[in-house]
Design a protein around this motif. Structure first.
Motif, PDB file in Angstrom:
ATOM      1  N   ILE A 354      47.089 -74.582 -76.363  1.00 19.98           N
ATOM      2  CA  ILE A 354      48.099 -74.807 -77.399  1.00 19.98           C
ATOM      3  C   ILE A 354      48.533 -73.481 -78.011  1.00 19.98           C
ATOM      4  N   LEU A 355      47.551 -72.682 -78.419  1.00 19.13           N
ATOM      5  CA  LEU A 355      47.858 -71.408 -79.070  1.00 19.13           C
ATOM      6  C   LEU A 355      48.554 -70.447 -78.117  1.00 19.13           C
ATOM      7  N   PHE A 356      48.187 -70.474 -76.849  1.00 21.82           N
ATOM      8  CA  PHE A 356      48.843 -69.618 -75.860  1.00 21.82           C
ATOM      9  C   PHE A 356      50.339 -69.927 -75.805  1.00 21.82           C
ATOM     10  N   THR A 357      50.678 -71.206 -75.832  1.00 24.72           N
ATOM     11  CA  THR A 357      52.093 -71.596 -75.806  1.00 24.72           C
ATOM     12  C   THR A 357      52.826 -71.073 -77.037  1.00 24.72           C
ATOM     13  N   TYR A 358      52.223 -71.266 -78.214  1.00 22.79           N
ATOM     14  CA  TYR A 358      52.861 -70.801 -79.442  1.00 22.79           C
ATOM     15  C   TYR A 358      53.087 -69.287 -79.405  1.00 22.79           C
ATOM     16  N   LEU A 359      52.038 -68.544 -78.992  1.00 20.80           N
ATOM     17  CA  LEU A 359      52.134 -67.088 -79.018  1.00 20.80           C
ATOM     18  C   LEU A 359      53.089 -66.563 -77.960  1.00 20.80           C
ATOM     19  N   TYR A 360      53.182 -67.262 -76.839  1.00 23.54           N
ATOM     20  CA  TYR A 360      54.146 -66.832 -75.814  1.00 23.54           C
ATOM     21  C   TYR A 360      55.562 -66.832 -76.385  1.00 23.54           C
ATOM     22  N   PHE A 361      55.933 -67.902 -77.052  1.00 29.38           N
ATOM     23  CA  PHE A 361      57.304 -67.982 -77.564  1.00 29.38           C
ATOM     24  C   PHE A 361      57.524 -67.028 -78.739  1.00 29.38           C
ATOM     25  N   LEU A 362      56.483 -66.737 -79.501  1.00 32.52           N
ATOM     26  CA  LEU A 362      56.616 -65.710 -80.526  1.00 32.52           C
ATOM     27  C   LEU A 362      56.878 -64.353 -79.876  1.00 32.52           C
ATOM     28  N   LEU A 363      56.121 -64.033 -78.837  1.00 30.04           N
ATOM     29  CA  LEU A 363      56.327 -62.773 -78.117  1.00 30.04           C
ATOM     30  C   LEU A 363      57.701 -62.739 -77.466  1.00 30.04           C
ATOM     31  N   GLN A 364      58.146 -63.858 -76.948  1.00 31.69           N
ATOM     32  CA  GLN A 364      59.474 -63.917 -76.345  1.00 31.69           C
ATOM     33  C   GLN A 364      60.552 -63.564 -77.370  1.00 31.69           C
ATOM     34  N   SER A 365      60.345 -63.999 -78.608  1.00 34.50           N
ATOM     35  CA  SER A 365      61.347 -63.745 -79.653  1.00 34.50           C
ATOM     36  C   SER A 365      61.450 -62.272 -80.019  1.00 34.50           C
ATOM     37  N   ILE A 366      60.412 -61.471 -79.732  1.00 41.18           N
ATOM     38  CA  ILE A 366      60.445 -60.030 -80.010  1.00 41.18           C
ATOM     39  C   ILE A 366      60.508 -59.232 -78.704  1.00 41.18           C
ATOM     40  N   ASN A 367      61.068 -59.881 -77.670  1.00 41.94           N
ATOM     41  CA  ASN A 367      61.288 -59.206 -76.391  1.00 41.94           C
ATOM     42  C   ASN A 367      59.979 -58.746 -75.756  1.00 41.94           C
ATOM     43  N   PHE A 368      58.913 -59.528 -75.943  1.00 39.43           N
ATOM     44  CA  PHE A 368      57.610 -59.305 -75.311  1.00 39.43           C
ATOM     45  C   PHE A 368      57.005 -57.942 -75.664  1.00 39.43           C
ATOM     46  N   ASP A 369      57.216 -57.527 -76.902  1.00 38.29           N
ATOM     47  CA  ASP A 369      56.696 -56.246 -77.372  1.00 38.29           C
ATOM     48  C   ASP A 369      55.254 -56.429 -77.849  1.00 38.29           C
ATOM     49  N   MET A 370      54.288 -56.173 -76.956  1.00 38.30           N
ATOM     50  CA  MET A 370      52.874 -56.347 -77.294  1.00 38.30           C
ATOM     51  C   MET A 370      52.417 -55.350 -78.349  1.00 38.30           C
ATOM     52  N   VAL A 371      53.015 -54.177 -78.346  1.00 37.52           N
ATOM     53  CA  VAL A 371      52.622 -53.154 -79.320  1.00 37.52           C
ATOM     54  C   VAL A 371      52.939 -53.613 -80.733  1.00 37.52           C
ATOM     55  N   LEU A 372      54.089 -54.245 -80.897  1.00 42.99           N
ATOM     56  CA  LEU A 372      54.487 -54.735 -82.210  1.00 42.99           C
ATOM     57  C   LEU A 372      53.512 -55.790 -82.726  1.00 42.99           C
ATOM     58  N   ILE A 373      53.043 -56.662 -81.848  1.00 45.70           N
ATOM     59  CA  ILE A 373      52.059 -57.676 -82.229  1.00 45.70           C
ATOM     60  C   ILE A 373      50.717 -57.025 -82.550  1.00 45.70           C
ATOM     61  N   ARG A 374      50.323 -56.052 -81.724  1.00 41.50           N
ATOM     62  CA  ARG A 374      48.997 -55.458 -81.861  1.00 41.50           C
ATOM     63  C   ARG A 374      48.826 -54.716 -83.181  1.00 41.50           C
ATOM     64  N   GLU A 375      49.899 -54.224 -83.760  1.00 42.42           N
ATOM     65  CA  GLU A 375      49.794 -53.449 -84.992  1.00 42.42           C
ATOM     66  C   GLU A 375      49.160 -54.255 -86.121  1.00 42.42           C
ATOM     67  N   HIS A 376      49.526 -55.543 -86.229  1.00 42.25           N
ATOM     68  CA  HIS A 376      49.006 -56.369 -87.322  1.00 42.25           C
ATOM     69  C   HIS A 376      48.099 -57.495 -86.846  1.00 42.25           C
ATOM     70  N   LEU A 377      48.149 -57.812 -85.556  1.00 41.13           N
ATOM     71  CA  LEU A 377      47.356 -58.913 -85.014  1.00 41.13           C
ATOM     72  C   LEU A 377      46.564 -58.428 -83.805  1.00 41.13           C
ATOM     73  N   PRO A 378      45.693 -57.451 -83.990  1.00 49.97           N
ATOM     74  CA  PRO A 378      45.000 -56.863 -82.834  1.00 49.97           C
ATOM     75  C   PRO A 378      44.092 -57.852 -82.112  1.00 49.97           C
ATOM     76  N   ARG A 379      43.429 -58.724 -82.839  1.00 48.25           N
ATOM     77  CA  ARG A 379      42.488 -59.643 -82.187  1.00 48.25           C
ATOM     78  C   ARG A 379      43.230 -60.754 -81.455  1.00 48.25           C
ATOM     79  N   ILE A 380      44.310 -61.238 -82.052  1.00 52.88           N
ATOM     80  CA  ILE A 380      45.150 -62.216 -81.347  1.00 52.88           C
ATOM     81  C   ILE A 380      45.752 -61.579 -80.104  1.00 52.88           C
ATOM     82  N   SER A 381      46.177 -60.342 -80.225  1.00 48.65           N
ATOM     83  CA  SER A 381      46.731 -59.621 -79.081  1.00 48.65           C
ATOM     84  C   SER A 381      45.708 -59.485 -77.966  1.00 48.65           C
ATOM     85  N   GLN A 382      44.464 -59.154 -78.336  1.00 52.80           N
ATOM     86  CA  GLN A 382      43.401 -59.013 -77.342  1.00 52.80           C
ATOM     87  C   GLN A 382      43.124 -60.346 -76.658  1.00 52.80           C
TER      88      GLN A 382
END
Length: 708
Positions: A354-382
């Motif tokens: 479930i969470l994988f689906t939610y996070l995929y579409f969140l990443l899609q909305s920021i053009n799959f920028d993992m660095v942007l996610i990792r800055e504030h959500l490092p554990r979710i990113s990992q």
């Protein structure tokens, strides 16, 4: 022979061009899980609930090519329950978590070799408890879909505004900065800052991030650690060269990976051993076989003893054989830490999908920028980075038309910046916000009780007691009923007698006030004791059982099938997900707020009701229920805390207790408020007691009738 598929209703519709499916995040999670299970048992029915595009994500229509599907509108949907809905006659399951658990069980029964039941977690408990009880279910089913949808919508709107900024706008801003006399560097910084859009991360997403920072909860952890150490020592004993020290067995089920970290201080340098990706093949709680088998993994570590080769999962040891043997032989279970690899611990569950689906579409909305996610959500990113390495997850993602080739580990030119609002703070204690637990009940002290009762007295609030519609004639002839109608003849004699007395009080009240052809709902039905009795006695009426606990409903289903009752339908869902029309509502010992939810639904449907409340100390304000309920209590000035005090005292009604009389009085006051609330909505009500009183300490009965 044609395959009979289970109907799965989810919210969604085609876009105007017909190339995309627009659907809310929970619906996307259902679609992804069906592809993950790779099972053709289901037919998807997309229900157009007229949601706006901002409330939806899009999936390519190609994701449906291998799945039987149809489209309909919300008026043609046969069941009025919150979507998703799974129709498994005679059981209707509503809500994301109940629906997905049902799909997984069906897929596992169809192909046990795939071990899909592992997705249900330890003892099948993943997302089993309802959202009112489990903070974890609430996060996955309610909070995150809402907050991430809102976040995606905000990102989209800001990007649109950015794209609308013209070259003239930028040039005008630069001209203003030049006229201000600032340097070129300052001009560039201010221009960049002007064009960037900061977006606040929601608290629900941060709650998940903090959750990953906690040690995972693992059942039988000592036993698992001992099994792991045993395997490590066996591996060492079987080699003569430390370079041979590695785990080499294949991992048969890649969705059940686990990770451990083993630490052992050693002077002058600390020696630590990371053992990654072993798998627990057998439940450590299996009473038939005490052996816990751990297979396949990677031995890796820091400088001067073990190095990991990620491509081959092999390790090379720089220690001497003697040092390695001494090191391993000195290890104990106290030097093993479980790593929070998956959302619910060390094994993948349905929650991760479930969470994988939610996070995929969140990443899609920021053009799959993992660095942007990792800055504030490092554990979710990992966690997400690990998830996309799993073969089954990747296969399901490709089938769902997820684009896994666009993830970037370098910062992209994005106009979006995330930030965490100052008011969002991590918890300063070790409370498990996402555990399966009930809120603590309000506890009143004696001065609070005195104050509340004084206000009741000064407000001239009096308890008005009525009588049962059958007066004292509430008995049923249980001996004449089929055995499966009986609530349980195998129960201890006294308990069986009390249960029968409770049921017959409510059943005879229903017999007295019902109308032919009624649709009767047994809310919080449990194992269906009351609903089955009513269905047997009133074959011309439809009976719905509404209950979230699937184990209880399985028992009810078995009894219904044995009795061949054709007038009963089961709804497995949270009470507030149920929206079917009905004409009479009943509940026996609905706990706390649940009683008032039943009363509210009866009033909204203009349905008669027979209600026996319970757990008065569990009442509390919710987002749609506030206390006191009646305008009369409010006009007298009874405040929320004072009403909670009455509920606290009302639970002190056990027989032979010193406070029993006061507890009964407060119980009557709380139910008087409920009775007055119904009267204010056009009902004739009667507050009476079950007979005999000894059948249960919570022996109030509220009966509400409307004129035909």
């Amino acid at each position: 022979m044609s395959l009979t598929r289970t109907l799965v209703y989810i919210s969604g519709r085609r876009n105007n061009a017909g190339t995309q499916i627009l659907l809310p995040l929970p619906s996307a999670a259902v679609l992804f899980l069906i592809h993950y299970c790779d099972c053709n048992l289901f037919e998807l029915v997309f229900v157009d609930e007229e949601t706006t595009a901002s409330e939806c994500v899009s999936v390519s229509f190609a994701a449906l090519l291998a799945t039987k599907h149809t489209f309909t509108d919300k008026h043609s949907c046969p069941h009025r329950c919150d979507l998703p809905v799974v129709c498994d006659d005679p059981v209707i399951r509503s809500g994301l978590c109940s629906s997905l658990r049902c799909l997984i069980k069906k897929c596992h029964a169809n192909n046990p070799k795939k071990n899909l039941h592992d997705l249900l977690g330890f003892r099948g408990g993943s997302l089993k408890a309802c959202a009112e009880v489990s903070g974890w279910t609430k996060l996955c089913e309610i909070e995150l879909p809402s907050s991430i949808t809102s976040l995606i919508s905000t990102i989209r709107s800001k990007e649109i505004k950015t794209k609308e900024a013209t070259i003239e706008d930028i040039a005008t801003k630069e001209k203003q900065l030049q006229e201000s006399g600032k340097s070129k560097t300052d001009q560039n910084e201010e221009t960049e800052k002007e064009m960037q859009n900061e977006v606040a991360l929601p608290e629900d997403l941060m709650k998940l991030e903090w959750h990953f920072n906690k040690p995972p909860s693992v059942h039988n952890d000592d036993k698992i650690k001992r099994a792991l150490l045993c395997q490590i020592k066996q591996e060492v004993e079987a080699i003569t060269d430390p370079k041979e020290f590695r785990f080499t067995r294949d991992i048969p089920r890649s969705h059940c990976l686990s990770r451990f970290r083993i630490r052992k201080p050693k002077q002058p340098n600390e020696v630590k051993l990371d053992v990654q990706n072993p798998e627990i093949l057998q439940n450590a709680d299996n009473s038939n076989n005490n052996e816990v088998r751990v297979s396949s993994g990677v031995v890796s570590a820091g400088e001067n003893f073990l190095q990991r080769d990620a491509s081959t999962r092999d390790g090379v040891c720089d220690l001497s054989m003697e040092d390695l043997t001494n090191f391993v032989s000195s290890l104990t279970i106290h030097e093993i830490d479980f790593v929070h690899l998956y959302s619910e611990g060390t094994d993948i569950t349905v929650a991760d999908l479930i969470l994988f689906t939610y996070l995929y579409f969140l990443l899609q909305s920021i053009n799959f920028d993992m660095v942007l996610i990792r800055e504030h959500l490092p554990r979710i990113s990992q966690w997400f980075s690990h998830m996309i390495t799993l073969p089954e997850v990747r296969r399901a993602a490709v089938s769902t038309q997820f684009d896994l080739n666009r993830f970037s580990e370098s910062r992209k030119d994005s106009a979006i910046l995330f930030h965490v609002p100052e008011w969002i703070k991590p918890p300063d204690h070790d409370e498990m916000e996402l555990s399966r637990r009930l809120r603590g009940k309000y506890r009143a002290i004696k001065p609070d009780i005195t104050k509340a009762l004084d206000k009741i007295k000064s407000g001239n609030i009096e308890v008005e007691l009525g009588c049962h519609p059958r007066k004292d004639q509430v008995q049923l002839d249980w001996e004449s009923f089929p055995a499966r109608v009986d609530p349980g003849r195998d129960l201890p004699k006294k308990r069986h007698q009390r249960k029968c007395q409770q049921l017959e009080n409510l059943a005879t009240a229903v017999l007295a006030i019902h109308r032919p052809g009624d649709i009767i709902v047994d809310f919080c039905s449990g194992g269906g004791h009351l609903g089955i009795v009513i269905a047997y006695l009133l074959p011309d009426c439809k009976v719905y059982l509404v209950e979230n606990n699937e184990d209880s409903l399985l028992r009810a289903r078995s009894r219904i099938e044995d009795l061949n009752l054709q007038n009963v339908t089961i709804f497995q869902c949270n009470q507030d997900y149920f929206h079917e029309k009905f004409t009479l509502g009943v509940c026996l010992h609905a706990c706390g707020v649940a009683t008032d939810m039943v009363l509210k639904q009866c009033i909204e449907n203009e349905a008669q009701f027979v209600i026996c409340p319970c757990c008065y100390g569990g009442i509390q304000d919710t987002h749609f229920i506030t206390y006191p309920r009646s305008q009369h209590f409010k006009n007298v000035g009874i405040e929320y805390k004072e009403f909670l005090t009455l509920g606290h005292v009302a639970d002190q009604t056990e027989f032979n207790m010193a406070l029993e009389e006061q507890g009964k009085y407060c119980m009557n006051l709380v139910d008087t408020d409920r009775s007055l609330y119904a009267r204010e909505h056009g009902y004739r009500t009667s507050l009476c007691s079950l007979k005999p009183l000894s059948c249960t300490p919570k022996n109030n009965l509220i009966i509400g009738q409307r004129d035909s």
